[in-house]
Design a protein around this motif. Structure first.
Motif, PDB file in Angstrom:
ATOM      1  N   ILE A 142       0.855  -1.188   0.000  1.00 34.25           N
ATOM      2  CA  ILE A 142       0.000   0.000   0.000  1.00 34.25           C
ATOM      3  C   ILE A 142       0.888   1.233   0.000  1.00 34.25           C
ATOM      4  CG2 ILE A 142      -1.746   1.287   1.295  1.00 34.25           C
ATOM      5  CD1 ILE A 142      -2.836  -1.323   2.307  1.00 34.25           C
ATOM      6  N   ARG A 143       0.553   2.161  -0.860  1.00 32.96           N
ATOM      7  CA  ARG A 143       1.319   3.398  -0.923  1.00 32.96           C
ATOM      8  C   ARG A 143       0.389   4.591  -0.761  1.00 32.96           C
ATOM      9  NH1 ARG A 143       4.441   1.762  -6.475  1.00 32.96           N
ATOM     10  NH2 ARG A 143       6.199   0.662  -5.516  1.00 32.96           N
ATOM     11  N   VAL A 144       0.918   5.623  -0.145  1.00 33.63           N
ATOM     12  CA  VAL A 144       0.262   6.927  -0.165  1.00 33.63           C
ATOM     13  C   VAL A 144       1.108   7.790  -1.086  1.00 33.63           C
ATOM     14  CG1 VAL A 144      -0.442   8.926   1.186  1.00 33.63           C
ATOM     15  CG2 VAL A 144      -0.575   6.638   2.191  1.00 33.63           C
ATOM     16  N   ILE A 145       0.464   8.317  -2.120  1.00 38.53           N
ATOM     17  CA  ILE A 145       1.229   9.095  -3.106  1.00 38.53           C
ATOM     18  C   ILE A 145       0.539  10.432  -3.331  1.00 38.53           C
ATOM     19  CG2 ILE A 145       2.070   6.999  -4.215  1.00 38.53           C
ATOM     20  CD1 ILE A 145       0.132   7.448  -6.470  1.00 38.53           C
ATOM     21  N   LYS A 146       1.329  11.393  -3.753  1.00 43.86           N
ATOM     22  CA  LYS A 146       0.779  12.735  -3.957  1.00 43.86           C
ATOM     23  C   LYS A 146       1.060  13.199  -5.373  1.00 43.86           C
ATOM     24  CE  LYS A 146       1.306  17.386  -2.090  1.00 43.86           C
ATOM     25  NZ  LYS A 146       1.919  18.173  -1.015  1.00 43.86           N
ATOM     26  N   VAL A 205      -5.962   2.339  -7.475  1.00 44.76           N
ATOM     27  CA  VAL A 205      -5.506   3.698  -7.162  1.00 44.76           C
ATOM     28  C   VAL A 205      -6.757   4.473  -6.761  1.00 44.76           C
ATOM     29  CG1 VAL A 205      -4.492   5.832  -8.076  1.00 44.76           C
ATOM     30  CG2 VAL A 205      -3.553   3.608  -8.759  1.00 44.76           C
ATOM     31  N   HIS A 206      -6.793   4.966  -5.558  1.00 43.05           N
ATOM     32  CA  HIS A 206      -8.011   5.610  -5.053  1.00 43.05           C
ATOM     33  C   HIS A 206      -7.662   6.972  -4.476  1.00 43.05           C
ATOM     34  CE1 HIS A 206     -11.770   6.304  -3.004  1.00 43.05           C
ATOM     35  NE2 HIS A 206     -12.245   5.119  -3.339  1.00 43.05           N
ATOM     36  N   LEU A 266      -4.289   6.743  -2.543  1.00 46.37           N
ATOM     37  CA  LEU A 266      -3.852   5.516  -1.901  1.00 46.37           C
ATOM     38  C   LEU A 266      -3.785   4.448  -2.983  1.00 46.37           C
ATOM     39  CD1 LEU A 266      -3.770   4.489   1.310  1.00 46.37           C
ATOM     40  CD2 LEU A 266      -5.658   3.139   0.486  1.00 46.37           C
ATOM     41  N   THR A 267      -2.718   3.667  -3.018  1.00 48.88           N
ATOM     42  CA  THR A 267      -2.685   2.581  -3.996  1.00 48.88           C
ATOM     43  C   THR A 267      -2.544   1.258  -3.259  1.00 48.88           C
ATOM     44  OG1 THR A 267      -0.316   2.286  -4.454  1.00 48.88           O
ATOM     45  CG2 THR A 267      -1.391   4.172  -5.468  1.00 48.88           C
ATOM     46  N   VAL A 294      -7.607   7.033   6.505  1.00 50.94           N
ATOM     47  CA  VAL A 294      -8.170   6.119   5.513  1.00 50.94           C
ATOM     48  C   VAL A 294      -8.106   4.719   6.102  1.00 50.94           C
ATOM     49  CG1 VAL A 294      -7.915   5.148   3.217  1.00 50.94           C
ATOM     50  CG2 VAL A 294      -7.229   7.491   3.644  1.00 50.94           C
ATOM     51  N   GLY A 295      -9.177   3.956   5.909  1.00 55.13           N
ATOM     52  CA  GLY A 295      -9.165   2.566   6.361  1.00 55.13           C
ATOM     53  C   GLY A 295      -9.190   1.627   5.173  1.00 55.13           C
ATOM     54  N   VAL A 296      -8.314   0.628   5.191  1.00 56.08           N
ATOM     55  CA  VAL A 296      -8.296  -0.371   4.121  1.00 56.08           C
ATOM     56  C   VAL A 296      -8.636  -1.714   4.753  1.00 56.08           C
ATOM     57  CG1 VAL A 296      -6.905  -1.533   2.373  1.00 56.08           C
ATOM     58  CG2 VAL A 296      -6.524   0.887   2.844  1.00 56.08           C
TER      59      VAL A 296
END
Lengths: 145, 208, 150
Positions: free
Chosen positions: A31-35, A125-126, A139-140, A89-91
């Motif tokens: 899981i990645r957090v990207i900007k 990708v969300h 979030l990916t 964010v919850g996954v």
């Protein structure tokens, strides 16, 4: 009538037994957090290289990796990520059937719940924060990376 | 923020309506799918699904977390769905542990496997057939619809099915087999597949 | 009664659902019975179709009002006040006004992956303020609706 070999016997028995429910199994995910940003000099974080094609569908010219975790998701348990800006964010891994997983991405601040079922090899990708000042956070999720 | 089922249930029990709403959104389609399989009519399924959540909410105080929340929710939904099609339940002599010979031949043998090919998951025909599932299910009596839906949509084991339906494991297995054969026969009809038994009678048991 | 009618209910069992004796009897019978192997093949080929078919119907239906209707029915019993059921997060981001809940998006797509792989399935249902979904060869990209006036 040809007698079957042991291998065929086992194959036949396997044919009769659908995949198990796998209630306790975990699924490895990255899981990645990207900007992404519209402004500034175009640049692409080299750590995101394997997502380049997918992200090229969007209009952002700068992409940076904010956070990355490789972990095992257990069915029904939620993993949390705190985004730049403070929102959560919850996954959650909801279901697994063979090579397909159903993942829920829930954003408290936006009152949004997305349920996505994808097969192995597909990355979710969300967007998780609205675009502000030309930047947005995503979030990916990739199962079986 | 906590978002797994048990945490949301605790919050809902404490009066947090947003937590309960999150549970509704999480499970609404699954509950609807189970209800739809049992009651057949989409609008009735919608009402049954909503009633299940309302009933769960009314009894939140009794939920102790010994089973999964989703199990509890789906158990309630199942019972409400069966109740609403109660008219259909005529006394039938099909609760046998034995499978009659004629059931084995229903829908031909192997025609679906042949039509769907080596990798059925990737097949266009499979998607078409899946689209006809509700039609095929509607041809079945309620007991068969219910056990198929609980097995496949909720994923219950033989033991869990026995407990949910109040029947023996042997009955679960034979009823499931009946139900799947009947459903396959209906699917094969909708797909226009001709039973192979007309073309070759190799391996058939002696006819009368 | 033939062996077939005794064996048939054993078909379709999952791991650990058959006893060792049952599993052995099944394997032994399948070794010599064309018909039951064919039946087993049918069962394997249609595995999961009931779930897929019903979930496809569920995903195709507009659920945008479902949760609101449930909360209203539940609210009737509790009478928490006009907006009592709005969570604090919604209130915080709404700046005092209700954010409209957009129609739930539900899609069932088969995406062809470049490079000749077989089509992959993805399914999405989303409630809340999504969304647009971009269908890419690598997987779904879900975008949030734009903020109103901020």
């Amino acid at each position: 009538m040809i007698r079957c070999s042991l291998a065929a016997l086992l194959a036949a028995a396997l044919l009769a037994a659908p995949p198990p429910a796998e209630a306790q199994a975990t699924v490895p995910v990255r899981i990645r957090v990207i900007k992404g940003s519209r402004q500034g000099p175009p640049s692409f974080d080299p750590r995101l290289e394997n997502q380049k094609r997918q992200l090229s569908a969007l209009a952002y010219v700068r992409w940076e990796l904010v956070d990355e975790r490789s972990l095992e998701l257990a069915q029904g348990k939620t993993q949390f990520f705190t985004l730049p800006g403070g929102d959560d964010v919850g996954v959650t891994l909801q279901e697994r059937h063979g090579n397909a997983v159903t993942i829920e991405v829930a954003l408290a601040a936006r009152n949004t719940q997305s349920r996505l079922t994808v097969e192995k090899g597909q990355r979710i990708v969300h967007q998780v924060s609205p675009e502000k000042g030309g930047s947005a956070v995503f979030l990916t999720v990739l199962a079986w990376p | 923020m906590e978002a797994d089922d048990l945490s949301l249930v605790s919050k809902a029990q404490a009066g947090d309506a947003a937590a309960f709403r999150a549970l509704v959104v999480r499970y609404q389609r699954k509950v609807y799918a189970v209800a739809l399989g049992i009651v057949k009519d989409p609008d009735l399924a919608w009402d049954v699904a909503q009633d299940a959540f309302v009933k769960v909410h009314a009894h939140l105080g009794e939920f102790e977390g010994k089973s999964a929340f989703s199990t509890w929710l789906l158990r309630i939904a199942t019972h409400l769905a069966i109740d609403s099609v109660r008219r259909e339940r005529r006394s039938r002599k099909d609760d046998l542990d034995d499978v009659p010979e004629e059931t084995l031949a229903e829908g031909g043998e192997g025609i679906l496997a042949t039509a769907l090919g080596n990798d059925p998951r990737q097949n266009l025909l499979r998607r078409e057939l899946a689209g006809k599932i509700t039609d095929a299910l509607a041809d079945l009596p309620e007991k068969h619809r219910t056990i198929l839906v609980l097995r496949e949509v909720e994923g219950l084991s033989y033991e869990e099915l026995a407990e949910r339906l109040g029947i023996h494991k042997g009955t679960v297995m034979s009823r499931l087999f009946h139900a799947r054969k009947k459903m396959q026969a209906a699917l094969a009809r909708y797909a226009g597949l001709r039973p192979a038994s007309e073309a070759d009678s190799k391996g058939e048991e002696g006819e009368g | 009664m033939s062996d077939c009618t005794k064996i048939a209910p054993l078909l379709g069992a999952r791991d650990h659902e058959l006893t060792a004796a049952e599993a052995a009897a099944l394997a032994a019978h399948l070794a010599s019975c064309d018909r039951c192997r064919a039946i087993a093949a049918d069962l394997a080929a249609t595995e999961g179709m009931v779930r897929e078919g019903l979930m496809a119907r569920a995903n195709a239906r507009d659920f945008s009002t479902f949760a609101d209707e449930v909360m209203a029915k539940v609210g009737r019993a509790e009478r928490p006040g006009l907006f009592g059921w709005i969570g604090r997060h919604r209130a915080a981001t709404a700046l005092g006004t209700l954010i409209p809940v957009l129609a739930a998006v539900a899609l069932l797509m088969y995406v062809r992956i470049e490079g000749g792989r077989e089509p992959a399935l993805f399914e999405l249902s989303s409630e809340g303020e999504a969304t647009t979904v971009l269908q890419t060869a690598d997987g779904p990209v879900v975008l949030l609706a734009e903020d109103n006036g901020s």
